[in-house]
Design a protein around this motif. Structure first.
Motif, PDB file in Angstrom:
ATOM      1  N   ASN A  44     -59.826  13.524 -71.174  1.00 53.10           N
ATOM      2  CA  ASN A  44     -58.445  14.162 -71.870  1.00 53.10           C
ATOM      3  C   ASN A  44     -57.256  13.965 -71.135  1.00 53.10           C
ATOM      4  O   ASN A  44     -56.227  13.777 -71.958  1.00 53.10           O
ATOM      5  CB  ASN A  44     -58.883  15.596 -72.139  1.00 53.10           C
ATOM      6  CG  ASN A  44     -60.095  16.035 -72.700  1.00 53.10           C
ATOM      7  OD1 ASN A  44     -60.400  15.127 -73.707  1.00 53.10           O
ATOM      8  ND2 ASN A  44     -60.706  17.201 -72.908  1.00 53.10           N
ATOM      9  N   TYR A  45     -57.332  14.064 -69.959  1.00 49.50           N
ATOM     10  CA  TYR A  45     -56.236  13.807 -69.399  1.00 49.50           C
ATOM     11  C   TYR A  45     -55.483  12.395 -69.513  1.00 49.50           C
ATOM     12  O   TYR A  45     -54.204  12.285 -69.906  1.00 49.50           O
ATOM     13  CB  TYR A  45     -56.318  14.104 -67.952  1.00 49.50           C
ATOM     14  CG  TYR A  45     -55.109  13.595 -66.887  1.00 49.50           C
ATOM     15  CD1 TYR A  45     -54.298  14.564 -66.810  1.00 49.50           C
ATOM     16  CD2 TYR A  45     -55.082  12.391 -66.361  1.00 49.50           C
ATOM     17  CE1 TYR A  45     -52.935  14.233 -65.756  1.00 49.50           C
ATOM     18  CE2 TYR A  45     -53.985  12.094 -65.513  1.00 49.50           C
ATOM     19  CZ  TYR A  45     -52.946  13.101 -65.054  1.00 49.50           C
ATOM     20  OH  TYR A  45     -51.945  12.816 -64.283  1.00 49.50           O
ATOM     21  N   LEU A  46     -56.245  11.422 -69.447  1.00 54.63           N
ATOM     22  CA  LEU A  46     -55.626  10.051 -69.591  1.00 54.63           C
ATOM     23  C   LEU A  46     -55.294   9.939 -71.131  1.00 54.63           C
ATOM     24  O   LEU A  46     -54.360   9.260 -71.430  1.00 54.63           O
ATOM     25  CB  LEU A  46     -56.729   9.057 -69.415  1.00 54.63           C
ATOM     26  CG  LEU A  46     -57.272   8.974 -67.807  1.00 54.63           C
ATOM     27  CD1 LEU A  46     -58.337   8.138 -67.777  1.00 54.63           C
ATOM     28  CD2 LEU A  46     -55.874   8.734 -67.043  1.00 54.63           C
ATOM     29  N   SER A  47     -55.781  10.473 -72.039  1.00 53.10           N
ATOM     30  CA  SER A  47     -55.398  10.481 -73.472  1.00 53.10           C
ATOM     31  C   SER A  47     -54.067  11.002 -73.692  1.00 53.10           C
ATOM     32  O   SER A  47     -53.046  10.650 -74.122  1.00 53.10           O
ATOM     33  CB  SER A  47     -56.428  11.049 -74.495  1.00 53.10           C
ATOM     34  OG  SER A  47     -57.698  10.339 -74.265  1.00 53.10           O
ATOM     35  N   ASN A  48     -53.853  12.140 -73.087  1.00 57.47           N
ATOM     36  CA  ASN A  48     -52.674  12.805 -73.213  1.00 57.47           C
ATOM     37  C   ASN A  48     -51.553  12.020 -72.298  1.00 57.47           C
ATOM     38  O   ASN A  48     -50.374  11.688 -72.924  1.00 57.47           O
ATOM     39  CB  ASN A  48     -52.852  14.079 -72.394  1.00 57.47           C
ATOM     40  CG  ASN A  48     -53.439  15.218 -73.405  1.00 57.47           C
ATOM     41  OD1 ASN A  48     -53.634  15.181 -74.423  1.00 57.47           O
ATOM     42  ND2 ASN A  48     -53.989  16.358 -72.717  1.00 57.47           N
ATOM     43  N   ILE A  49     -51.558  11.520 -71.480  1.00 58.18           N
ATOM     44  CA  ILE A  49     -50.696  10.587 -70.625  1.00 58.18           C
ATOM     45  C   ILE A  49     -50.419   9.196 -71.507  1.00 58.18           C
ATOM     46  O   ILE A  49     -49.193   9.017 -71.713  1.00 58.18           O
ATOM     47  CB  ILE A  49     -51.466  10.262 -69.367  1.00 58.18           C
ATOM     48  CG1 ILE A  49     -51.437  11.359 -68.228  1.00 58.18           C
ATOM     49  CG2 ILE A  49     -50.339   9.061 -68.542  1.00 58.18           C
ATOM     50  CD1 ILE A  49     -50.102  12.056 -67.999  1.00 58.18           C
ATOM     51  N   GLY A  51     -50.455   9.253 -74.411  1.00 57.52           N
ATOM     52  CA  GLY A  51     -49.843   9.670 -75.955  1.00 57.52           C
ATOM     53  C   GLY A  51     -48.274   9.647 -75.551  1.00 57.52           C
ATOM     54  O   GLY A  51     -47.480   9.537 -76.432  1.00 57.52           O
ATOM     55  N   VAL A  52     -48.027  10.290 -74.399  1.00 60.11           N
ATOM     56  CA  VAL A  52     -46.581  10.533 -73.740  1.00 60.11           C
ATOM     57  C   VAL A  52     -45.795   9.127 -73.826  1.00 60.11           C
ATOM     58  O   VAL A  52     -44.864   8.788 -74.201  1.00 60.11           O
ATOM     59  CB  VAL A  52     -46.651  11.284 -72.528  1.00 60.11           C
ATOM     60  CG1 VAL A  52     -44.952  11.353 -72.012  1.00 60.11           C
ATOM     61  CG2 VAL A  52     -47.111  12.558 -72.699  1.00 60.11           C
ATOM     62  N   PHE A  53     -46.505   8.093 -73.244  1.00 53.41           N
ATOM     63  CA  PHE A  53     -45.865   6.742 -72.943  1.00 53.41           C
ATOM     64  C   PHE A  53     -46.181   5.666 -73.971  1.00 53.41           C
ATOM     65  O   PHE A  53     -47.356   5.632 -74.368  1.00 53.41           O
ATOM     66  CB  PHE A  53     -46.562   6.232 -71.629  1.00 53.41           C
ATOM     67  CG  PHE A  53     -45.880   4.966 -71.264  1.00 53.41           C
ATOM     68  CD1 PHE A  53     -44.675   4.829 -70.824  1.00 53.41           C
ATOM     69  CD2 PHE A  53     -46.666   3.789 -71.393  1.00 53.41           C
ATOM     70  CE1 PHE A  53     -44.148   3.493 -70.604  1.00 53.41           C
ATOM     71  CE2 PHE A  53     -46.162   2.554 -71.035  1.00 53.41           C
ATOM     72  CZ  PHE A  53     -45.021   2.452 -70.491  1.00 53.41           C
ATOM     73  N   THR A  54     -45.150   5.077 -74.733  1.00 45.76           N
ATOM     74  CA  THR A  54     -45.607   4.180 -75.794  1.00 45.76           C
ATOM     75  C   THR A  54     -44.778   3.055 -75.216  1.00 45.76           C
ATOM     76  O   THR A  54     -43.705   3.017 -74.942  1.00 45.76           O
ATOM     77  CB  THR A  54     -45.114   4.685 -77.096  1.00 45.76           C
ATOM     78  OG1 THR A  54     -43.651   5.050 -77.080  1.00 45.76           O
ATOM     79  CG2 THR A  54     -45.808   6.145 -77.508  1.00 45.76           C
ATOM     80  N   LEU A  55     -45.337   2.025 -75.717  1.00 48.28           N
ATOM     81  CA  LEU A  55     -44.659   0.513 -75.397  1.00 48.28           C
ATOM     82  C   LEU A  55     -43.603   0.200 -76.418  1.00 48.28           C
ATOM     83  O   LEU A  55     -42.910  -0.566 -76.132  1.00 48.28           O
ATOM     84  CB  LEU A  55     -45.843  -0.666 -75.325  1.00 48.28           C
ATOM     85  CG  LEU A  55     -46.856  -0.524 -74.086  1.00 48.28           C
ATOM     86  CD1 LEU A  55     -47.716  -1.707 -74.340  1.00 48.28           C
ATOM     87  CD2 LEU A  55     -45.867  -0.662 -72.940  1.00 48.28           C
ATOM     88  N   THR A  56     -43.661   0.762 -77.434  1.00 50.11           N
ATOM     89  CA  THR A  56     -42.641   0.303 -78.924  1.00 50.11           C
ATOM     90  C   THR A  56     -41.407   0.790 -78.152  1.00 50.11           C
ATOM     91  O   THR A  56     -40.324   0.254 -78.563  1.00 50.11           O
ATOM     92  CB  THR A  56     -43.121   1.135 -79.959  1.00 50.11           C
ATOM     93  OG1 THR A  56     -43.078   2.563 -79.783  1.00 50.11           O
ATOM     94  CG2 THR A  56     -44.293   0.820 -80.560  1.00 50.11           C
ATOM     95  N   ASP A  57     -41.026   1.896 -77.332  1.00 51.45           N
ATOM     96  CA  ASP A  57     -39.848   2.131 -76.714  1.00 51.45           C
ATOM     97  C   ASP A  57     -39.372   0.995 -75.925  1.00 51.45           C
ATOM     98  O   ASP A  57     -38.125   0.692 -76.036  1.00 51.45           O
ATOM     99  CB  ASP A  57     -39.836   3.520 -76.021  1.00 51.45           C
ATOM    100  CG  ASP A  57     -40.020   4.734 -76.915  1.00 51.45           C
ATOM    101  OD1 ASP A  57     -39.978   4.666 -77.988  1.00 51.45           O
ATOM    102  OD2 ASP A  57     -40.495   5.615 -76.321  1.00 51.45           O
TER     103      ASP A  57
END
Length: 193
Positions: A44-49, A51-57
């Motif tokens: 759960n922790y890793l999934s949340n992290i 989700g915050v960071f995206t490579l598209t940016d």
């Protein structure tokens, strides 16, 4: 205030801030990172992290490529400063039964330190064993190093059978330490070039 002093002061403040944040994170009661990968909450922790960071940016940024190349070049330079432990295992394998481990480690560390030093072959050999033979005069070590330095210039050096370390005289120990340093320097030079 000069720019150099300003940069040093700014760097020192940044380091102090990072040290403070690290200390705060260590002393914090709150769990910073779930270290147990088998724990269900880790997923759960890793999934949340993620989700915050995206490579598209990042992929839309034009300066990401040059900055990433700079980062990787700097990382390569950092890794070059760390000695490879390959020479340690090589020395241990070849000389471990005839030379104390602490001597092998010292020679290996000195060889790594001297890879970029622009010293003559004799000086490199002497510098490799000097911490181990501190009671010896540099001139005496240079005399013992000459045959090995000559061998480093392309001429072969005959390897003779050696007695056990405890049976060696001080002179024989000095010569044998230089022999090990010669081997380590040659191997490091060969691996680098």
């Amino acid at each position: 205030m000069s720019e150099r002093n300003y940069n040093k002061l700014n760097r020192d403040e940044n380091i102090a801030q990072m040290q403070g944040e690290l200390l705060e994170a260590i002393l914090s009661e709150e769990s910073i990172f779930p270290w147990n990968p088998a724990d269900p909450e880790t997923e759960n922790y890793l999934s949340n992290i993620e989700g915050v960071f995206t490579l598209t940016d990042w992929s839309e940024s034009e300066d990401i490529l040059p900055r990433s190349q700079d980062l990787f070049a700097q990382l390569d330079r950092c890794w070059e400063k760390f000695p490879t432990r390959e020479i340690d295992s090589s020395l241990q394998e070849k000389f471990g039964d005839r030379l104390p481990t602490d001597w092998l480690e010292t020679i290996s560390a000195r060889v790594q330190d001297l890879t970029e030093a622009g010293l003559s072959p004799i000086d490199r050999l002497v510098e490799c064993v000097k911490p181990l033979l501190s009671n010896w005069a540099i001139e005496d070590l240079q005399v013992f190093a000459r045959p090995f330095a000559y061998a480093m210039r392309g001429k072969g050096f005959e390897e003779s059978e050696v007695k056990q370390w405890e049976e060696l005289s001080e002179v024989e120990r000095a010569r044998y330490a230089l022999k090990v340093a010669h081997y380590a320097l040659e191997r490091t030079d060969r691996d680098r070039g």
